[in-house]
Design a protein around this motif. Structure first.
Motif, PDB file in Angstrom:
ATOM      1  N   VAL A  28       0.860  -1.184   0.000  1.00 44.11           N
ATOM      2  CA  VAL A  28       0.000   0.000   0.000  1.00 44.11           C
ATOM      3  C   VAL A  28       0.896   1.233   0.000  1.00 44.11           C
ATOM      4  CG1 VAL A  28      -1.577   1.380   1.418  1.00 44.11           C
ATOM      5  CG2 VAL A  28      -2.009  -1.068   1.060  1.00 44.11           C
ATOM      6  N   ARG A  29       0.647   2.145  -0.934  1.00 45.38           N
ATOM      7  CA  ARG A  29       1.395   3.395  -1.012  1.00 45.38           C
ATOM      8  C   ARG A  29       0.596   4.487  -0.300  1.00 45.38           C
ATOM      9  NH1 ARG A  29       3.470   4.950  -6.755  1.00 45.38           N
ATOM     10  NH2 ARG A  29       1.242   4.973  -7.231  1.00 45.38           N
ATOM     11  N   TYR A  53       5.729   2.673   1.683  1.00 43.11           N
ATOM     12  CA  TYR A  53       5.246   1.485   0.991  1.00 43.11           C
ATOM     13  C   TYR A  53       5.139   0.369   2.028  1.00 43.11           C
ATOM     14  CZ  TYR A  53       6.259   4.063  -3.265  1.00 43.11           C
ATOM     15  OH  TYR A  53       6.277   5.011  -4.255  1.00 43.11           O
ATOM     16  N   GLU A  83     -10.709  -0.787  -0.636  1.00 35.27           N
ATOM     17  CA  GLU A  83     -10.544  -0.009  -1.867  1.00 35.27           C
ATOM     18  C   GLU A  83      -9.993   1.391  -1.610  1.00 35.27           C
ATOM     19  OE1 GLU A  83     -14.164   0.023  -4.061  1.00 35.27           O
ATOM     20  OE2 GLU A  83     -14.139  -2.138  -4.484  1.00 35.27           O
ATOM     21  N   LYS A  84     -10.172   1.902  -0.385  1.00 39.26           N
ATOM     22  CA  LYS A  84      -9.704   3.264  -0.103  1.00 39.26           C
ATOM     23  C   LYS A  84      -8.177   3.375  -0.133  1.00 39.26           C
ATOM     24  CE  LYS A  84      -9.843   2.673   4.939  1.00 39.26           C
ATOM     25  NZ  LYS A  84     -10.425   3.176   6.203  1.00 39.26           N
ATOM     26  N   GLU A 113      -4.384   2.589  -1.883  1.00 34.43           N
ATOM     27  CA  GLU A 113      -3.764   2.380  -3.191  1.00 34.43           C
ATOM     28  C   GLU A 113      -2.757   1.232  -3.099  1.00 34.43           C
ATOM     29  OE1 GLU A 113      -1.020   4.742  -6.510  1.00 34.43           O
ATOM     30  OE2 GLU A 113      -1.335   5.591  -4.502  1.00 34.43           O
ATOM     31  N   VAL A 154       0.108  -1.066  -4.903  1.00 42.16           N
ATOM     32  CA  VAL A 154       1.077  -1.082  -5.995  1.00 42.16           C
ATOM     33  C   VAL A 154       2.043  -2.245  -5.773  1.00 42.16           C
ATOM     34  CG1 VAL A 154       0.932   1.416  -6.327  1.00 42.16           C
ATOM     35  CG2 VAL A 154       2.671   0.468  -4.799  1.00 42.16           C
TER      36      VAL A 154
END
Length: 328
Positions: A6-7, A40, A51-52, A54, A56
């Motif tokens: 998650v970023r 990260y 979903e909230k 991000e 990567v």
């Protein structure tokens, strides 16, 4: 090492890490990386991340692994974690003792090691345990942002069903009326209430209901939860036509309670019916039982046939998501 993560901006890093940790989603094999004010955070299952956030993929430095039971034993033992309890399922007492000693010696944050000593038995759905380390069978289990206090010696709880519980509760919308017919300590009901549902749960195990009430308090949803100790068939008349959604997680005998479920169902109700059947035809018996109980009062539509897990050789634990719509 390439890893899903998650970023997030550094100022929201600790808040985000805690939210992911509460859902048991933080990866342990690689380090959290800080790159110019952006963190990260590695995750174990990118599909389960809300979903909230991000998600990567990024190269992250590998973490130096603390000594685990497998490092001590020279083989990877089969075990489950539930809070600060490790659960074994070993037929050989000497092997069970060997694994328990390795668990205690390892870096795992564990207080208790238990070995299953019987199958689940009786209407209370409890089992016998061999206590191999520690002095308490009570623990706090964290799952997708919820906390559950429970005593394995007094109640039934399976951490293996966490993903399935999340699948169901993620479908629930605020304002729904949800009835959990075999609620246990609340692993379906509490997350449902956290999503804004009004929830009624029953269970014949009075200790489970006590923990259910405590867990509703712990998770801040006591005002939306009614926990009833007793057989759901004895209270169905009090909730006739009430439910928008019903959870029937008693897979060996849920079919015996379908008359009560039909009585509780509202004009448009989704039932999550759990069953255990032979792999050759795991869904047909449950579907036939539901149709026999609900028709002609309701039109019956099977919206989803879902394999939850393998239960035993050639047997599957399955779920039927079935819509009941009142006939005109």
């Amino acid at each position: 090492m390439k890893a899903p993560c998650v970023r997030v901006a550094r100022e929201r890093g600790e808040e985000t890490r805690r939210a992911l940790a509460d859902a048991d989603l933080v990866g342990e094999d690689v380090e959290i990386d800080d790159d110019g004010g952006v963190l990260y955070i590695p995750v174990t299952d990118p599909d389960a991340v809300p979903e909230k956030f991000e998600v990567v993929s990024r190269d992250l430095p590998e973490r130096s692994t603390p000594e685990m039971p497998a490092d001590i034993l020279g083989y990877d033992p089969s075990l489950e974690r539930l809070g600060d309890v490790v659960i074994l399922d070993e037929d050989d007492p000497e092997r069970a003792r060997e694994i328990a000693d390795a668990v205690v010696e390892s870096a795992l944050p564990v207080e208790t090691v238990l070995d299953r000593a019987s199958k689940i038995k009786g209407e209370q759905r409890v089992r016998d345990w061999d206590l191999l380390a520690g002095d308490s069978t009570e623990t706090v289990h964290r799952e997708y942002g919820c906390e559950f206090l429970l005593d394995l010696d007094e109640v039934y709880f399976s951490p293996r069903l966490a993903t399935e519980r999340h699948r169901v509760t993620e479908q629930i919308e605020s304002g729904e009326r949800v009835f959990d017919m075999f609620a246990g300590v609340g692993p379906f009901a509490v997350p449902a209430a956290k999503r804004g549902a009004t929830v009624v749960g029953t269970d014949v195990n009075e200790r489970a209901i006590e923990y259910f009430r405590e867990n509703a308090e712990r998770n801040g949803v006591a005002d939306r939860v009614t926990a009833i100790a007793g057989d759901v068939r004895d209270v169905a008349a009090d909730y006739e036509g009430w439910a928008d959604r019903i959870v029937m997680n008693l897979p060996h005998s849920a079919d015996e309670f379908l008359d009560a479920a039909v009585r509780i169902a509202g004009d448009d109700c989704l039932i999550h019916f759990y069953d255990i059947q032979h792999e050759d035809d795991p869904f047909a018996p449950g579907e036939a039982a539901i149709r026999a109980a609900a028709q002609p009062a309701y039109e019956v539509t099977v919206e989803n046939r879902h394999e939850v897990r393998s239960y035993a050789p050639h047997e599957l634990n399955v779920c039927l998501d079935v819509r009941l719509a009142a006939s005109e």
